[in-house]
Each structure stands twice: as C-alpha cells, then as structure tokens.
Design a protein around this motif. Sequence first.
Motif, PDB file in Angstrom:
ATOM      1  N   ALA A  92       0.834  -1.206   0.000  1.00 50.47           N
ATOM      2  CA  ALA A  92       0.000   0.000   0.000  1.00 50.47           C
ATOM      3  C   ALA A  92       0.866   1.251   0.000  1.00 50.47           C
ATOM      4  O   ALA A  92       2.008   1.230   0.470  1.00 50.47           O
ATOM      5  N   PRO A  93       0.341   2.374  -0.520  1.00 46.98           N
ATOM      6  CA  PRO A  93       1.099   3.626  -0.489  1.00 46.98           C
ATOM      7  C   PRO A  93       1.123   4.307   0.874  1.00 46.98           C
ATOM      8  O   PRO A  93       1.823   5.300   1.048  1.00 46.98           O
ATOM      9  N   GLY A  94       0.380   3.782   1.839  1.00 53.02           N
ATOM     10  CA  GLY A  94       0.387   4.395   3.166  1.00 53.02           C
ATOM     11  C   GLY A  94      -0.512   3.646   4.130  1.00 53.02           C
ATOM     12  O   GLY A  94      -1.152   2.637   3.791  1.00 53.02           O
ATOM     13  N   HIS A  95      -0.568   4.148   5.370  1.00 53.22           N
ATOM     14  CA  HIS A  95      -1.417   3.551   6.406  1.00 53.22           C
ATOM     15  C   HIS A  95      -2.876   3.443   5.956  1.00 53.22           C
ATOM     16  O   HIS A  95      -3.529   2.408   6.159  1.00 53.22           O
ATOM     17  N   THR A  96      -3.406   4.548   5.400  1.00 52.08           N
ATOM     18  CA  THR A  96      -4.831   4.617   5.084  1.00 52.08           C
ATOM     19  C   THR A  96      -5.256   3.489   4.167  1.00 52.08           C
ATOM     20  O   THR A  96      -6.253   2.797   4.416  1.00 52.08           O
ATOM     21  N   GLU A  97      -4.486   3.279   3.102  1.00 50.32           N
ATOM     22  CA  GLU A  97      -4.840   2.250   2.134  1.00 50.32           C
ATOM     23  C   GLU A  97      -4.688   0.848   2.726  1.00 50.32           C
ATOM     24  O   GLU A  97      -5.498  -0.048   2.450  1.00 50.32           O
ATOM     25  N   TYR A  98      -3.672   0.648   3.551  1.00 46.98           N
ATOM     26  CA  TYR A  98      -3.485  -0.655   4.198  1.00 46.98           C
ATOM     27  C   TYR A  98      -4.656  -0.955   5.130  1.00 46.98           C
ATOM     28  O   TYR A  98      -5.166  -2.087   5.163  1.00 46.98           O
ATOM     29  N   LEU A  99      -5.090   0.043   5.880  1.00 41.23           N
ATOM     30  CA  LEU A  99      -6.198  -0.164   6.803  1.00 41.23           C
ATOM     31  C   LEU A  99      -7.488  -0.454   6.058  1.00 41.23           C
ATOM     32  O   LEU A  99      -8.296  -1.287   6.484  1.00 41.23           O
ATOM     33  N   GLU A 100      -7.702   0.218   4.926  1.00 43.26           N
ATOM     34  CA  GLU A 100      -8.906  -0.033   4.144  1.00 43.26           C
ATOM     35  C   GLU A 100      -8.919  -1.467   3.614  1.00 43.26           C
ATOM     36  O   GLU A 100      -9.975  -2.097   3.520  1.00 43.26           O
ATOM     37  N   GLU A 101      -7.732  -1.996   3.281  1.00 45.55           N
ATOM     38  CA  GLU A 101      -7.640  -3.372   2.801  1.00 45.55           C
ATOM     39  C   GLU A 101      -7.970  -4.380   3.902  1.00 45.55           C
ATOM     40  O   GLU A 101      -8.436  -5.489   3.617  1.00 45.55           O
ATOM     41  N   ASN A 102      -7.729  -4.007   5.160  1.00 43.69           N
ATOM     42  CA  ASN A 102      -7.832  -4.962   6.254  1.00 43.69           C
ATOM     43  C   ASN A 102      -9.011  -4.737   7.194  1.00 43.69           C
ATOM     44  O   ASN A 102      -9.277  -5.577   8.058  1.00 43.69           O
ATOM     45  N   LEU A 103      -9.708  -3.621   7.025  1.00 46.46           N
ATOM     46  CA  LEU A 103     -10.869  -3.338   7.854  1.00 46.46           C
ATOM     47  C   LEU A 103     -12.083  -3.113   6.961  1.00 46.46           C
ATOM     48  O   LEU A 103     -11.949  -2.875   5.757  1.00 46.46           O
ATOM     49  N   GLU A 104     -13.252  -3.174   7.539  1.00 44.71           N
ATOM     50  CA  GLU A 104     -14.472  -2.949   6.766  1.00 44.71           C
ATOM     51  C   GLU A 104     -14.721  -1.453   6.595  1.00 44.71           C
ATOM     52  O   GLU A 104     -14.412  -0.656   7.467  1.00 44.71           O
ATOM     53  N   GLY A 105     -15.322  -1.093   5.431  1.00 42.86           N
ATOM     54  CA  GLY A 105     -15.691   0.292   5.190  1.00 42.86           C
ATOM     55  C   GLY A 105     -14.925   0.915   4.043  1.00 42.86           C
ATOM     56  O   GLY A 105     -14.069   0.284   3.415  1.00 42.86           O
ATOM     57  N   ASN A 106     -15.247   2.164   3.749  1.00 40.43           N
ATOM     58  CA  ASN A 106     -14.579   2.951   2.720  1.00 40.43           C
ATOM     59  C   ASN A 106     -13.860   4.109   3.384  1.00 40.43           C
ATOM     60  O   ASN A 106     -14.496   4.969   4.005  1.00 40.43           O
ATOM     61  N   SER A 107     -12.553   4.124   3.274  1.00 34.22           N
ATOM     62  CA  SER A 107     -11.758   5.078   4.047  1.00 34.22           C
ATOM     63  C   SER A 107     -11.779   6.484   3.466  1.00 34.22           C
ATOM     64  O   SER A 107     -11.975   6.680   2.262  1.00 34.22           O
ATOM     65  N   LEU A 108     -11.577   7.437   4.344  1.00 33.36           N
ATOM     66  CA  LEU A 108     -11.393   8.835   3.961  1.00 33.36           C
ATOM     67  C   LEU A 108     -10.333   9.422   4.884  1.00 33.36           C
ATOM     68  O   LEU A 108     -10.509   9.430   6.112  1.00 33.36           O
ATOM     69  N   MET A 109      -9.230   9.891   4.309  1.00 33.61           N
ATOM     70  CA  MET A 109      -8.209  10.551   5.106  1.00 33.61           C
ATOM     71  C   MET A 109      -8.682  11.953   5.472  1.00 33.61           C
ATOM     72  O   MET A 109      -8.992  12.748   4.600  1.00 33.61           O
ATOM     73  N   ILE A 110      -8.752  12.229   6.775  1.00 35.63           N
ATOM     74  CA  ILE A 110      -9.127  13.557   7.266  1.00 35.63           C
ATOM     75  C   ILE A 110      -7.996  14.096   8.128  1.00 35.63           C
ATOM     76  O   ILE A 110      -7.612  13.472   9.113  1.00 35.63           O
ATOM     77  N   LEU A 111      -7.458  15.234   7.744  1.00 35.35           N
ATOM     78  CA  LEU A 111      -6.497  15.962   8.579  1.00 35.35           C
ATOM     79  C   LEU A 111      -7.293  16.983   9.372  1.00 35.35           C
ATOM     80  O   LEU A 111      -8.080  17.742   8.804  1.00 35.35           O
ATOM     81  N   MET A 112      -7.093  17.013  10.677  1.00 35.42           N
ATOM     82  CA  MET A 112      -7.999  17.809  11.499  1.00 35.42           C
ATOM     83  C   MET A 112      -7.343  18.451  12.714  1.00 35.42           C
ATOM     84  O   MET A 112      -6.339  17.971  13.240  1.00 35.42           O
TER      85      MET A 112
END
Length: 344
Positions: free
Chosen positions: A136-156
């Motif tokens: 994966a290109p980063g944490h977000t994409e790896y987590l989306e592959e391994n957890l349920e749902g559709n990810s959205l990176m939010i900087l906050m």
Amino acid sequence: MDKMDKIIVGISIGDLNGIGVEVILKTFEDKRMLDFCTPVLFGATKAISYHKKALNLQMPVHGITAINQINHNKINVLNIWKEEVNIELGKSTKESGNFAFKSLEAAVKHLKEDKIDVLVTAPINKENIQSDAFKAPGHTEYLEENLEGNSLMILMTNELRIGLITGHIPIAKVAETITPNLIKSKVATMYNSLQQDFGINKPKIAVLSLNPHCGDNGIIGEEDDTIIKPTLKEIANSGKLVFGPYAADGFFGSETYKQFDGVLATYHDQGLAPFKALSFGKGVNFTAGLSHIRTSPDHGTGYDIAGENNANSSSFKEALFTAIQVYKSRKEYSELTENPLKAK
C-alpha cells in the motif's frame, strides 16, 4: 473511572530509526495520561529500552506477551518479536521498515478482533516498509484493505477538518480519478463521520475545485463544470448541506473554511499544504469511514532529529485524545440510533 472501563489504545511504534517511539514515550511522561486510557505498544521491550536510554527517559514500561496481561496503570509493551533489532537512529533501513510492519500488522489484528479499542499509529517510512505483505502507499490504504468500510483521510484540528477525494496517487492521475461516484462516496463518508464521530447533526461541507479559479468557465479546465458542479448539485438536492466547488487559494486565504464543518480537497497537496501551514504540529490524521478507529500525528519519521530528544509530542498527544473522543462519540451515536423513536 473504573480501570476496566478505560479505553485500550493500541499503538504501532512506526519506524524504529525515527521519532515515533520518542513522541510516544514523551506523551506518557505525564502519568495523568494513564487516567484517560490504557496504552499498549506493539513492539519489544528491548527496542523501547534502547530509545529510553538514548533519550534519557526514565518512565517504566510493563512488558507482556499477551493482551490479557495488560496493567491499566502502566505503559504496556506487547512483545511481538524476540529478534535483536539493529537500530540506527536517523537512517532509513529495510530492517526498520520490516519491524514497523510487524508492529502495524499485529496492532491491526488486535483491532479487528476488538482486543484493543482504537489504534494510534506512529510514523512509517512509506518506502522501506514495502514488501510482499505491504504494498500500500500508506497507512490509510493498508487499513482499508484490512478493515471494513470505505476510508477517507481527514487531517484535522478542533477548528478545521480536511478530507481528500483522492489520496496517495500521482498528480497526473488526479483528474481522471475524480468521477461523480467517487465524489458522492467521499461526501457520504465525511457526512456520516461528522455525524457519528463528531456529533454534528447537520454537517456543512465545502468541496474545493480541481482547477485554478474553478476552471474559469472551461478556459483552464472543464472538470469543475462538467463533473464536480453537477455532482454537488445532485448531492445538495438530496438534502445534504454541500457547497462548492471553491477555488482553493481564495477559500483558505479568506478563511472561508471557518464557515464549514468539513472540507473536501480534490487531491493530496491541495488539502495538506494549507492544513500544515495553518496547524503543523497540532494536527491529527484521522482515517474516517472504517469499522474501527485509527489516528496518527500529522508528521513523518523525523530522521533528521531522531535521537536528539527534540521531537515535539503535541501532535501525537492530540492523535491520542482524538481517538478517545471519536470512540466515545461513535459509541454514543450508536446507542442513540440503535432504537430510534418511531413517528406515530
């Protein structure tokens, strides 16, 4: 607070040659942090001890070999490897990437099995962590592959939440990637997250334009007129408070972002450049839209200052507090919506 009611925060320790372990340990130098949560670091006590010695940090850690051995009054280190690690502070090595993945993989496994409540990730090096198991290109994409749902990176921060319609992709592919379905998906994910994770009943969302000046009626590009505008109009007609597209320069320069609960940028640097200019060191990276909660600090491995005891732990601490707050908000939202009152 009853010890058994405390939120168990799993922490992947990131690249061992960077500042990840330093900001983790500095966060828990204040013993009052243990009143808010029970931390579990996924790594090895020897590696943590190396950093403690290098940084002259004195806080004790509690080594365990299974999650059921945690002590709610201590910094727990779940030993997931026995090998000696050659730590070279300030250097990117394949070895540090391999152990960063071991930590992340174990933490995500425990998250999926609900043995930890939330996950806070220390920074990885996106190059040296690559392997057959991590592509994966980063944490977000790896987590989306391994957890349920559709990810959205939010900087906050408390005042600003910026999500990304497209994430870690080359700039040359951004325009072709932005479709009506993708925009609808990301708006829906941000909308739902603002409701369940932040307790905002009727979120107000702004979407930025792809082209400068929103394309100037097609002179600089047609995507804003042909794709983004009609899609946002369709979403707004469904009842959501979604507005745009806004030209990014004026949107941030005039502080228009303060009028919205969330902002969606069309590509990575369009959102992250102004975000970090406005709030670097105080920001949090939150992965919205997934079945489990993950946050991280808004900085990288910090090789240039690794081992010097100069890393600022503010962003990691904010990531920790954000994960705890989102967990509580999501739990409350679930309880409120589980058995809604039916209209007579």
